[in-house]
Motif scaffolding. Structure first.
Motif, short mmCIF file in Angstrom:
data_model
loop_
_atom_site.label_atom_id
_atom_site.label_comp_id
_atom_site.label_asym_id
_atom_site.label_seq_id
_atom_site.Cartn_x
_atom_site.Cartn_y
_atom_site.Cartn_z
N ARG B 8 0.91 -1.17 -0.01
CA ARG B 8 -0.07 -0.03 0.08
C ARG B 8 0.75 1.32 0.13
N ALA B 11 1.84 6.37 4.30
CA ALA B 11 1.00 7.58 4.68
C ALA B 11 1.71 8.79 4.23
N ASP B 15 -2.20 9.22 -3.28
CA ASP B 15 -2.93 7.91 -3.58
C ASP B 15 -4.11 8.20 -4.75
N GLY B 18 -7.00 5.57 -5.10
CA GLY B 18 -7.72 5.88 -3.93
C GLY B 18 -8.70 6.88 -3.85
N GLU B 19 -8.14 8.08 -4.14
CA GLU B 19 -8.78 9.31 -4.60
C GLU B 19 -10.21 9.11 -5.37
N LYS B 22 -12.96 6.95 -4.23
CA LYS B 22 -13.41 7.83 -3.10
C LYS B 22 -14.43 8.86 -3.59
N THR B 35 -12.52 7.24 3.93
CA THR B 35 -10.99 7.15 3.30
C THR B 35 -11.13 5.81 2.53
N HIS B 37 -8.00 3.82 0.21
CA HIS B 37 -6.77 3.29 -0.16
C HIS B 37 -6.57 2.40 -1.15
N GLU B 66 6.12 2.85 -0.88
CA GLU B 66 5.09 2.01 -0.44
C GLU B 66 5.83 1.07 0.80
#
Lengths: 74, 74
Positions: B8, B11, B15, B18-19, B22, B35, B37, B66
């Motif tokens: 993944r 932090a 990403d 993922g965005e 979402k 959230t 990811h 990652e």
């Protein structure tokens, strides 16, 4: 709650990423790897889990060529 | 033995997948997702597990951006 979704190519569906990884390993000195499959990991923070299955079918996976599983992880 | 690797974005690392997921969910009628990811799932059949960590560092993930974890699943 935190949801983890695993998406992978269905059995029999071409998996070029997995093949590429498998073929690259011996050149790096890694032996003894028989199969490699590459899929997607989706981790989500959601308010409730009753729609997760629908999200998997409609957005997170392509049900024609992929299978998915999901679980609550925290 | 069967190995499952989860990769993944670290932090703070962008990403975009993922965005994208979402942002797409509300248009499909899914609310309450805070959230998302997206990472990679790698499943391998290997003879022994002592080199899995090195495989993760050298081929399966990019340690700069990652993080990974792996486990024996069968």
């Amino acid at each position: 709650m935190r949801i983890r979704v695993l998406v992978r190519p269905k059995a029999g569906i071409l998996d070029p990423q997995g093949e590429a990884v498998k073929n690259a390993l011996p050149a790096l000195g890694f032996e003894g790897v028989h199969t490699v499959h590459v899929g997607r990991l989706v981790e989500m923070e959601v308010e409730r889990s009753d729609e997760v299955d629908a999200m998997c079918r409609r957005l997170l996976s392509n049900p024609t060529i992929e299978e998915y599983e999901w679980e609550v992880v925290g």
